[in-house]
Design a protein around this motif. Structure first.
Motif, mmCIF file in Angstrom:
data_model
loop_
_atom_site.group_PDB
_atom_site.id
_atom_site.type_symbol
_atom_site.label_atom_id
_atom_site.label_comp_id
_atom_site.label_asym_id
_atom_site.label_seq_id
_atom_site.Cartn_x
_atom_site.Cartn_y
_atom_site.Cartn_z
ATOM 1 N N GLU A 81 0.833 -1.205 0.000
ATOM 2 C CA GLU A 81 0.000 0.000 0.000
ATOM 3 C C GLU A 81 0.868 1.255 0.000
ATOM 4 O O GLU A 81 0.547 2.244 -0.671
ATOM 5 N N VAL A 82 1.975 1.232 0.740
ATOM 6 C CA VAL A 82 2.916 2.362 0.706
ATOM 7 C C VAL A 82 3.435 2.545 -0.713
ATOM 8 O O VAL A 82 3.505 3.662 -1.236
ATOM 9 N N SER A 83 3.802 1.447 -1.352
ATOM 10 C CA SER A 83 4.350 1.511 -2.711
ATOM 11 C C SER A 83 3.333 2.102 -3.687
ATOM 12 O O SER A 83 3.677 2.952 -4.528
ATOM 13 N N GLN A 84 2.077 1.679 -3.578
ATOM 14 C CA GLN A 84 1.045 2.178 -4.494
ATOM 15 C C GLN A 84 0.829 3.674 -4.323
ATOM 16 O O GLN A 84 0.757 4.433 -5.302
ATOM 17 N N ILE A 85 0.731 4.117 -3.074
ATOM 18 C CA ILE A 85 0.530 5.548 -2.803
ATOM 19 C C ILE A 85 1.726 6.355 -3.283
ATOM 20 O O ILE A 85 1.580 7.395 -3.939
ATOM 21 N N ALA A 86 2.913 5.871 -2.980
ATOM 22 C CA ALA A 86 4.130 6.603 -3.346
ATOM 23 C C ALA A 86 4.280 6.696 -4.858
ATOM 24 O O ALA A 86 4.659 7.745 -5.396
ATOM 25 N N ARG A 87 3.974 5.622 -5.559
ATOM 26 C CA ARG A 87 4.098 5.647 -7.021
ATOM 27 C C ARG A 87 3.075 6.590 -7.642
ATOM 28 O O ARG A 87 3.373 7.266 -8.643
ATOM 29 N N THR A 88 1.875 6.651 -7.086
ATOM 30 C CA THR A 88 0.866 7.582 -7.598
ATOM 31 C C THR A 88 1.359 9.015 -7.511
ATOM 32 O O THR A 88 1.231 9.801 -8.457
ATOM 33 N N VAL A 89 1.942 9.376 -6.366
ATOM 34 C CA VAL A 89 2.464 10.730 -6.182
ATOM 35 C C VAL A 89 3.646 10.976 -7.109
ATOM 36 O O VAL A 89 3.740 12.025 -7.769
ATOM 37 N N ALA A 90 4.565 10.011 -7.192
ATOM 38 C CA ALA A 90 5.752 10.178 -8.034
ATOM 39 C C ALA A 90 5.364 10.368 -9.498
ATOM 40 O O ALA A 90 5.924 11.214 -10.201
ATOM 41 N N ARG A 91 4.397 9.598 -9.958
ATOM 42 C CA ARG A 91 3.980 9.728 -11.364
ATOM 43 C C ARG A 91 3.351 11.090 -11.623
ATOM 44 O O ARG A 91 3.630 11.728 -12.646
ATOM 45 N N ALA A 92 2.520 11.553 -10.700
ATOM 46 C CA ALA A 92 1.863 12.848 -10.886
ATOM 47 C C ALA A 92 2.875 13.984 -10.922
ATOM 48 O O ALA A 92 2.652 14.994 -11.606
ATOM 49 N N LEU A 93 3.974 13.837 -10.197
ATOM 50 C CA LEU A 93 4.989 14.887 -10.128
ATOM 51 C C LEU A 93 6.125 14.666 -11.125
ATOM 52 O O LEU A 93 7.108 15.418 -11.117
ATOM 53 N N ALA A 94 5.989 13.650 -11.971
ATOM 54 C CA ALA A 94 7.014 13.319 -12.972
ATOM 55 C C ALA A 94 8.361 13.042 -12.317
ATOM 56 O O ALA A 94 9.414 13.445 -12.808
ATOM 57 N N LEU A 95 8.319 12.341 -11.192
ATOM 58 C CA LEU A 95 9.539 11.915 -10.519
ATOM 59 C C LEU A 95 9.806 10.451 -10.857
ATOM 60 O O LEU A 95 9.053 9.822 -11.586
ATOM 61 N N ASN A 96 10.888 9.899 -10.336
ATOM 62 C CA ASN A 96 11.326 8.568 -10.737
ATOM 63 C C ASN A 96 10.538 7.490 -9.992
ATOM 64 O O ASN A 96 10.775 7.229 -8.818
#
Length: 346
Positions: A81-96
Motif C-alpha cells: 500500500e505504501v508503494s502504491q501511494i508513493a508511485r501515484t504521487v511520483a507519477r503525478a509529479l514526474a519523478l522517478n
C-alpha cells in the motif's frame, strides 16, 4: 544501444528536472557491471522484491497479532500500500517511479515479528539500541544473500534509512531525517498515509473502535471513508508539491495537522487498547525469553539458523536472528524450546 540506455534516455525526456535519474546515481558500495535491460533503480527494486526478507513480511504483524480474519493487513500488505501511494504521487509529479518503488518495497525489511512490540524489546536488550530503520538498512547491506547484502544504490539506501517518523513531526527540515531525493521524501509521507488509514480500517473491521468515535475535526478535514481519506491526502501532497514548483514534497498545514491528530488518536484508541496491548505483552515476553536463551546458548543459535558475522557481538547476532523471524516462526520456536512436547510413539 541496449535497453537500459533507452530507458535512461526516456527518463531524460519525460521526468521532471527535480527527479533523480538512474544514470546520475551516486552508485553502489561495490562497483558492478550494469544490467543491459534495467536501470539501476529497477535492478534495486527487483533485488528487494526477490529477497527472502521481503517474502517473510507476509507473516509479520502490522497491528493485529496473528489475526484469524483474512483481510487484516500484514507488514507485507502495508508495504504494498505504501508503494502504491508513493508511485501515484511520483507519477503525478514526474519523478522517478522506479526509485520510489524500490525505497517503498525495502523500507520495512528490518521490522521485527510482532510489530513495534518486538522492536521495543530488542531496543531494550541490544547495546546501543535497536530500530527497524537501521535494521532495514543492515538487512540490505549485510544480512541478505548469506552476508553479501544486496549492494543497493546510495539513493535507495538513503530513502530506506530516512523513511521513519515514529511519533515525531511528519514534516521536518532536519537534514538527518530528510532523504536526499524527492522520491525518498514521497515514501516518508506515503508510509504514514498508508498506515493511519489501513490501521483505522482494520480497527473498525475488528470492532475495536466505531466510526462515530473518530473526532469530528479529523473527519471534517480528511473525509468519512477510507478511500476518501486516502484520496484527500494524496491529492493534497500532489497539489502542494506542484505549488512548490516540484522542488519539495509536502502536505498543506491543515492536512498535516489532521494526519498527525489521526495518528495520535490511533495511538490512544488502537495501538494502546487493552486487547491489542495484552497480546503484544505476551509477544514481547516470547522475544525476550528467546533473546536470553540464545545469549546463553550460542550453539543453539547457529543450530536454529542464526549466524555470527565477523566483528558482531553476540547481542547483535541474536537480534539479527530474532528480527528476521516471522510471528509464527517465533511462536513455534518458543513452543519447541520452552514447552513440553508430546511423546512420539515409535
Amino acid at each position: 544501444m541496449n535497453i537500459r540506455c533507452l530507458l535512461e534516455e526516456r527518463e531524460d525526456r519525460f521526468l521532471s528536472g527535480h527527479a533523480c535519474r538512474s544514470k546520475e546515481s551516486v552508485g553502489r558500495s561495490r562497483p558492478e557491471e550494469s544490467c543491459t535491460i534495467r536501470t539501476a533503480f529497477q535492478h534495486d527494486r527487483d533485488r528487494i522484491l526477490h529477497c527472502k526478507s521481503f517474502r517473510r513480511l507476509k507473516h509479520k504483524t502490522q497491528v493485529f497479532l496473528a489475526p484469524e480474519g483474512d483481510h487484516y493487513r500484514t507488514r507485507l500488505t502495508h508495504t504494498l500500500e505504501v508503494s502504491q501511494i508513493a508511485r501515484t504521487v511520483a507519477r503525478a509529479l514526474a519523478l522517478n517511479e522506479d526509485l520510489t518503488e524500490a525505497i517503498a518495497l525495502g523500507h520495512d525489511l528490518g521490522h521485527t515479528p510482532f510489530g513495534h512490540a518486538g522492536e521495543r524489546v530488542l531496543n531494550e536488550l541490544v547495546p546501543g539500541g535497536f530500530h527497524h530503520v537501521r535494521q532495514s538498512l543492515r538487512v540490505v547491506d549485510v544480512l541478505e544473500k548469506d552476508g553479501a547484502g544486496l549492494n543497493l544504490t546510495f539513493e535507495v539506501r538513503d530513502g530506506i534509512l530516512k523513511h521513519s517518523k515514529g511519533q515525531g513531526p511528519i514534516q521536518g527540515a532536519d537534514p538527518a531525517v530528510r532523504a536526499v531525493t524527492l522520491e525518498g521524501r514521497i515514501v516518508r509521507l506515503a508510509d504514514i498515509i498508508a498506515y493511519v488509514n489501513h490501521d483505522l480500517d482494520d480497527a473498525l473491521r475488528a470492532g475495536l473502535v466505531k466510526s462515530g468515535q473518530i473526532p469530528g475535526r479529523i473527519i471534517a478535514v480528511l473525509g468519512e471513508t477510507h478511500s476518501r481519506r486516502i484520496r484527500t491526502m494524496v491529492n493534497d501532497i500532489i497539489q502542494h508539491s506542484l505549488a512548490a514548483d516540484g522542488g519539495e514534497i509536502r502536505l498543506s498545514d491543515p492536512l498535516a495537522e489532521a494526519v498527525t491528530d489521526l495518528r495520535d488518536w490511533l495511538y490512544d484508541h488502537v495501538y494502546q487498547a487493552p486487547s491489542v496491548h495484552e497480546d503484544f505483552a505476551k509477544a514481547a515476553r516470547i522475544l525476550r525469553e528467546l533473546f536470553l536463551f540464545f545469549m546463553e546458548n550460542e550453539e543453539a543459535l547457529t543450530a536454529h539458523g542464526g549466524r555470527r558475522l565477523p566483528g558482531d557481538c553476540r547481542e547483535v547476532s541474536v537480534a539479527d536472528f530474532l528480527a528476521g523471524m516471522t510471528d509464527r516462526y517465533a511462536i513455534n520456536l518458543y513452543h519447541r524450546l520452552f514447552l513440553p512436547q508430546p511423546w512420539k510413539l515409535f
